[in-house]
Design a protein around this motif. Sequence first.
Motif, PDB file in Angstrom:
ATOM      1  N   MET A  36       0.809  -1.213   0.000  1.00 40.72           N
ATOM      2  CA  MET A  36       0.000   0.000   0.000  1.00 40.72           C
ATOM      3  C   MET A  36       0.843   1.264   0.000  1.00 40.72           C
ATOM      4  O   MET A  36       0.538   2.233  -0.706  1.00 40.72           O
ATOM      5  CB  MET A  36      -0.956   0.003   1.196  1.00 40.72           C
ATOM      6  CG  MET A  36      -1.989   1.133   1.150  1.00 40.72           C
ATOM      7  SD  MET A  36      -3.002   1.114  -0.354  1.00 40.72           S
ATOM      8  CE  MET A  36      -3.991  -0.356  -0.085  1.00 40.72           C
ATOM      9  N   THR A  37       1.934   1.268   0.753  1.00 43.73           N
ATOM     10  CA  THR A  37       2.767   2.473   0.841  1.00 43.73           C
ATOM     11  C   THR A  37       4.016   2.383  -0.037  1.00 43.73           C
ATOM     12  O   THR A  37       4.776   3.355  -0.124  1.00 43.73           O
ATOM     13  CB  THR A  37       3.169   2.735   2.302  1.00 43.73           C
ATOM     14  OG1 THR A  37       3.640   1.517   2.893  1.00 43.73           O
ATOM     15  CG2 THR A  37       1.986   3.247   3.098  1.00 43.73           C
ATOM     16  N   GLY A  38       4.263   1.235  -0.679  1.00 39.11           N
ATOM     17  CA  GLY A  38       5.332   1.142  -1.672  1.00 39.11           C
ATOM     18  C   GLY A  38       6.737   1.209  -1.115  1.00 39.11           C
ATOM     19  O   GLY A  38       7.528   2.067  -1.511  1.00 39.11           O
ATOM     20  N   SER A  39       7.067   0.289  -0.211  1.00 41.67           N
ATOM     21  CA  SER A  39       8.401   0.282   0.378  1.00 41.67           C
ATOM     22  C   SER A  39       8.907  -1.150   0.545  1.00 41.67           C
ATOM     23  O   SER A  39       8.142  -2.112   0.472  1.00 41.67           O
ATOM     24  CB  SER A  39       8.400   0.992   1.739  1.00 41.67           C
ATOM     25  OG  SER A  39       7.440   0.416   2.618  1.00 41.67           O
ATOM     26  N   VAL A  40      10.216  -1.258   0.781  1.00 41.49           N
ATOM     27  CA  VAL A  40      10.864  -2.549   0.955  1.00 41.49           C
ATOM     28  C   VAL A  40      11.682  -2.518   2.239  1.00 41.49           C
ATOM     29  O   VAL A  40      12.418  -1.562   2.485  1.00 41.49           O
ATOM     30  CB  VAL A  40      11.794  -2.872  -0.237  1.00 41.49           C
ATOM     31  CG1 VAL A  40      12.349  -4.286  -0.127  1.00 41.49           C
ATOM     32  CG2 VAL A  40      11.071  -2.680  -1.562  1.00 41.49           C
ATOM     33  N   ALA A  41      11.547  -3.569   3.051  1.00 41.83           N
ATOM     34  CA  ALA A  41      12.276  -3.648   4.312  1.00 41.83           C
ATOM     35  C   ALA A  41      13.081  -4.937   4.373  1.00 41.83           C
ATOM     36  O   ALA A  41      12.612  -5.992   3.920  1.00 41.83           O
ATOM     37  CB  ALA A  41      11.309  -3.583   5.494  1.00 41.83           C
ATOM     38  N   VAL A  42      14.289  -4.855   4.921  1.00 42.43           N
ATOM     39  CA  VAL A  42      15.156  -6.016   5.087  1.00 42.43           C
ATOM     40  C   VAL A  42      15.395  -6.231   6.579  1.00 42.43           C
ATOM     41  O   VAL A  42      15.677  -5.285   7.315  1.00 42.43           O
ATOM     42  CB  VAL A  42      16.510  -5.814   4.372  1.00 42.43           C
ATOM     43  CG1 VAL A  42      17.401  -7.045   4.544  1.00 42.43           C
ATOM     44  CG2 VAL A  42      16.302  -5.513   2.893  1.00 42.43           C
TER      45      VAL A  42
END
Length: 364
Positions: free
Chosen positions: A125-131
């Motif tokens: 929904m917010t368009g992000s990537v987390a590692v």
Amino acid sequence: MSRETLYIGTYTRPILFGTGEILHGKGKGIYIYEMDTDTGELIPVAVEEGIDNPSFLAISTGKDYLYAVNELKEFEGSECGSVSSFAIEKTRRLKFLNKKPTGGQDPCHVCVDRTARYVIVSNFMTGSVAVFDTAEDGSLGTCTSFIQHKGGSVNKARQAGPHAHSAVFSPDGRYLYVPDLGLDKVVAYRLTDDGRLEELTEASYTCEPGFGPRYCEFHPSLPICYLIGELSSEVAVLAWDNKWGSFRDIQKVSTLPTGYSCNNICADLHVSKNGSFLLASNRGHDSIARYAVDSHTGKLKFLGHVPSGGNTPRNFTFSPDNRFVLVGNQDSDCVSVFTFNDKNGEMNQVQNYPVPTPVCVKFL
């Protein structure tokens, strides 16, 4: 008789999709089945309850741990979802380890790198990537990298902002590709040894406006990547340069019959384990599109459609022996089992099994 263990992620709570539709999840958590590899029969094992919207699952390379997104817009008072970790016990039951906020709303995809050191989550929904790094016991550690995509594209209803939809490693593990439906772009990254994402601008791929890239998968032996467009109902065949990580257009094929004019959005695609066939799921037409793969060029030849066995087919999977295809039909509350002929690509439905609002189907 031999059996394979199967995990099914479901929606358990109401969720507002990017389409504007509100789905009322009916699931109770992650469903565990055994599949008879001779007949395709699914035998219930257990339901791991109390897990919020575990819509997508990933299993570590050692098959020791399972990670599930919790597709939520709010977690512990913050505007984000979460991701959960589980140990896979000898009984194939799941032991909860821990949970972490993802920093973005509606995480819809999770994957694990080949070393099992890092878990990557895509926030739709917010368009992000987390590692996240992982501890020795498989639990989630710190967030080592967080990337917020920016921009949009031509479809004002669906592409007003970024919508990261998945993260896929290249066959050699050197590159991480994130199809962003909102940007009409596959953003290329390198995952560093310390868990940071470095964007590789020249390796990123820009789609035709309105394509809506959702997920990609590499051919098992050819330098070819297949990308599915949720919004355009197409599969793009891309030549992959393993030196530079970049893509080149080879072919684009529709997932729909000629003249079909009703609403449709694509969900998933997979290449058969022998590399000879590709399948893609249509939501609206409610079908699986079948293609033969040219063994030299990787190009696709349309073979036909098979009804998916229910409404709104989401994720699907080939069985480990390539003899069956299992499809999660979200709005029919069932998983459909098909036989699959890996000589000619034919599929025949065997049975439907009741699973409430299934989304993701993963074999151990």
